[in-house]
Design a protein around this motif. Structure first.
Motif, short mmCIF file in Angstrom:
data_model
loop_
_atom_site.label_atom_id
_atom_site.label_comp_id
_atom_site.label_asym_id
_atom_site.label_seq_id
_atom_site.Cartn_x
_atom_site.Cartn_y
_atom_site.Cartn_z
N ASN A 1 4.71 -29.68 -51.06
CA ASN A 1 4.17 -28.62 -50.19
C ASN A 1 3.88 -27.42 -51.09
O ASN A 1 3.86 -27.55 -52.31
CB ASN A 1 5.13 -28.29 -49.04
N TYR B 1 7.41 -32.34 -57.04
CA TYR B 1 7.99 -33.68 -56.99
C TYR B 1 7.70 -34.40 -58.31
O TYR B 1 6.54 -34.52 -58.73
CB TYR B 1 7.37 -34.45 -55.81
N ASN C 1 14.34 -26.29 -48.52
CA ASN C 1 13.73 -25.24 -47.69
C ASN C 1 14.76 -24.31 -47.07
O ASN C 1 14.39 -23.27 -46.50
CB ASN C 1 12.87 -25.86 -46.59
N LYS D 1 5.20 -38.78 -50.15
CA LYS D 1 5.27 -37.35 -49.84
C LYS D 1 5.06 -37.06 -48.36
O LYS D 1 5.49 -36.03 -47.85
CB LYS D 1 4.25 -36.58 -50.68
N THR E 1 7.35 -26.79 -53.21
CA THR E 1 8.23 -27.85 -53.71
C THR E 1 7.47 -28.84 -54.59
O THR E 1 6.50 -29.44 -54.16
CB THR E 1 8.90 -28.62 -52.55
N THR F 1 13.38 -32.22 -49.13
CA THR F 1 12.56 -31.04 -48.82
C THR F 1 13.26 -30.13 -47.82
O THR F 1 13.26 -28.90 -47.94
CB THR F 1 11.19 -31.47 -48.27
#
Length: 548
Positions: free
Chosen positions: A192, A197, A538, A524, A195, A534
């Protein structure tokens, strides 16, 4: 022939004599006489066997089998490598080789294409996962005595003609070999806006460099937190594990200690470089197939309270190997030590020095685990792999899931599904349905899938004993009822593991359409472990709570 054979036998004897003259007396614990005695017995036996056996023998094959069977008594990581094996290990270490660019599984009479790499020769020639190669350049795979996978290797730009079977139909194609570069980090991207990966699949010589590049790139894209995916990463170079940890922790930090009976192998490994980022929140994903160097990274970041570990308990390999060069281009990879993370724990799960009645290594029991503390005082344990800070049931393979995977049923069903559904409009919106799962269960039944539980084995043993004690008539009825109940229980277990099986099936099917690169993009959006990671990243207070 006898003269040649004698020379083959005498050369190792002279080499052994030189070995003992130069080194044996330097080692206090070396039982020189017993070792020398056993070597003399073996060389005498080897000579007499090859000279007198009724049929022609192959001394090289006999010796290869003898050595490998001897090493089977130890742990599975202590191995003898002939010249071909040495080259295979080099490929694992460097990630570079010359070939057709596909993951290949060697079966008894054919080579199975597991995964063609996007854009490489096998892919360009039209090979697909599930294709069964039966002939390479006129050589029938079934008639080839050595590892048939070597038939596909060759010099760059050389061509090889392969005949394969796809869905019952025989076809041929010509593949032009090329240099293959296997990335340690096959994928990194933003999940996002904040974030990043990173998928780290193996710890070869490129691992820390590629992970570092990915981390810098993601930060430049705006990443404020990182998901490091070590799921199913089997490990590799210990030094690269230290360097990957170093990306997130300061220079001079203890990462791992190795302890051995040979003092020179007792070492401590510290980070030696300036880190990229010591503050960015990190979640590390692991599962039951994350091993060795993966466990050093996840275990160390956990011990230092530098990251939150999410998923399922890791494999539990706390042993370190070192290659030892032997004569004629061969090698011995020998377990020389155990490794310990900064808290002092060794996560080795199997005790290879204490085996059960069947010769299998005994798993360390949970009651025998020892507690250690992380930098912030959290309890962690040894003896059974790295235990996640956030353990997810759906990340852990059950007995029946493992059996289905080992039976290759997931792979074979994915092949069947692909050819029944040749086109999918939008793979990122695709999902398996309940009807698909019913079809998969029917497929298992049709193909005769079965596995024997430990309970069944115990019942069968008890039934055999009952027969010898003339109790079979009284017990037979109850025994059959128990087996029927067990079979019903196994069918129920498939339904109970539906979500995990659906996930494994989806992964395998997606690769058929959009390769591994497309699978990570699909992750994802849909992968439950990434969603959980995630979610943790967050929520700053939740993330910190795990570490305190």
């Amino acid at each position: 022939m006898k003269t040649i054979l004698k020379r083959k036998i005498l050369i190792p004897i002279f080499a052994i004599a030189i070995l003992f003259t130069g080194t044996a007396f330097k080692t206090a614990n070396n039982n020189f006489f017993e070792i020398a005695k056993q070597i003399e017995i073996f060389t005498t036996l080897f000579k007499e066997l090859n000279m007198n056996y009724v049929d022609e023998t192959n001394p090289a094959d006999l010796m290869d089998n003898a050595i490998k069977n001897m090493l089977n008594e130890l742990d599975p990581y202590t191995q003898f490598y002939n010249e071909q094996d040495v080259e295979a290990e080099r490929i694992k270490r460097t990630g570079d080789y010359t070939g057709i660019g596909a993951s290949i599984k060697t079966l008894k009479d054919r080579l199975l294409v597991i995964e063609p790499y996007k854009g490489y020769p096998a892919d360009k020639a039209g090979l697909k996962a599930g294709d069964e190669i039966i002939n390479v350049d006129g050589q029938n795979v079934a008639d080839y005595k050595d590892d048939a996978g070597n038939l596909l290797k060759g010099t760059p730009n050389s061509s090889t003609k392969v005949t394969y079977i796809r869905q019952g139909k025989k076809s041929s194609t010509t593949i032009k070999r090329s240099e293959i570069e296997i990335d340690a980090v096959p994928h990194f991207s933003m999940v996002n806006e904040t974030t990043g990966y990173i998928v780290l699949k193996k710890f070869n010589e490129k691992a820390s460099q590629q992970t570092g590049y990915a981390l810098k790139d993601l930060k430049a894209q705006g990443a404020k937190s990182i998901i490091l995916d070590l799921r199913s990463n089997p490990g590799g170079l210990l030094s690269e594990a230290v360097n990957v940890v170093n990306l997130f922790v300061p220079k001079g930090q203890l990462v791992v200690t190795t302890k051995s009976k040979v003092k020179k192998y007792n070492r401590t490994y510290y980070t030696k470089r300036d880190p990229i980022d010591t503050e960015i929140p990190v979640v590390v994903l692991i599962n039951g197939r994350s091993a060795s160097a993966s466990e050093i990274v996840s275990g160390t970041l956990q011990d230092l309270d530098r990251g939150v570990i999410v998923g399922a308990r890791s494999f539990g390999k706390g042993l370190v190997q070192r290659p030892k060069k032997l004569t004629y281009g061969t090698q011995l990879k020998v377990t020389i030590s155990r490794y310990y993370t900064p808290s002092g724990r060794c996560i080795q799960a199997l005790d290879y020095w204490n085996k059960d009645e069947k010769g299998n290594a005994v798993r360390v029991k949970q009651k025998d685990y020892n507690a250690f503390k992380t930098r912030n005082g959290r309890k962690v344990f040894d003896g059974g792999g790295v235990v996640p800070d956030e353990a997810l049931d759906y990340s852990k393979n059950s007995a029946i899931t493992t059996a289905i995977l080992n039976n290759q049923s997931v792979f074979d069903y994915a092949t069947k599904y692909y050819y029944m559904h040749p086109n999918i409009e939008d793979i990122n919106k695709w999902k398996l349905t309940d009807a698909d799962f019913i079809n998969f269960k029917n497929y298992l039944k049709k193909t005769g899938f079965s596995f024997e539980t430990e309970t069944e084995k115990s019942f069968a043993k008890a039934a055999e004993i009952a027969k010898t004690e003339n109790l079979d008539e009284d017990i037979k009825r109850d025994y059959n009822a128990l087996i029927e109940n067990l079979n019903n229980s196994k069918l129920k277990a498939i339904d109970e593991n539906k979500s995990q099986l659906m996930s494994l099936l989806s992964d395998e099917i997606i690769k058929r359409y959009v390769y591994r690169e497309g699978l990570y993009d699909y992750y994802k959006i849909h992968n439950a472990e990434i969603k959980k990671a995630t979610e943790i990243l967050n929520n700053t207070s939740r993330y910190r709570k795990y570490l305190n």
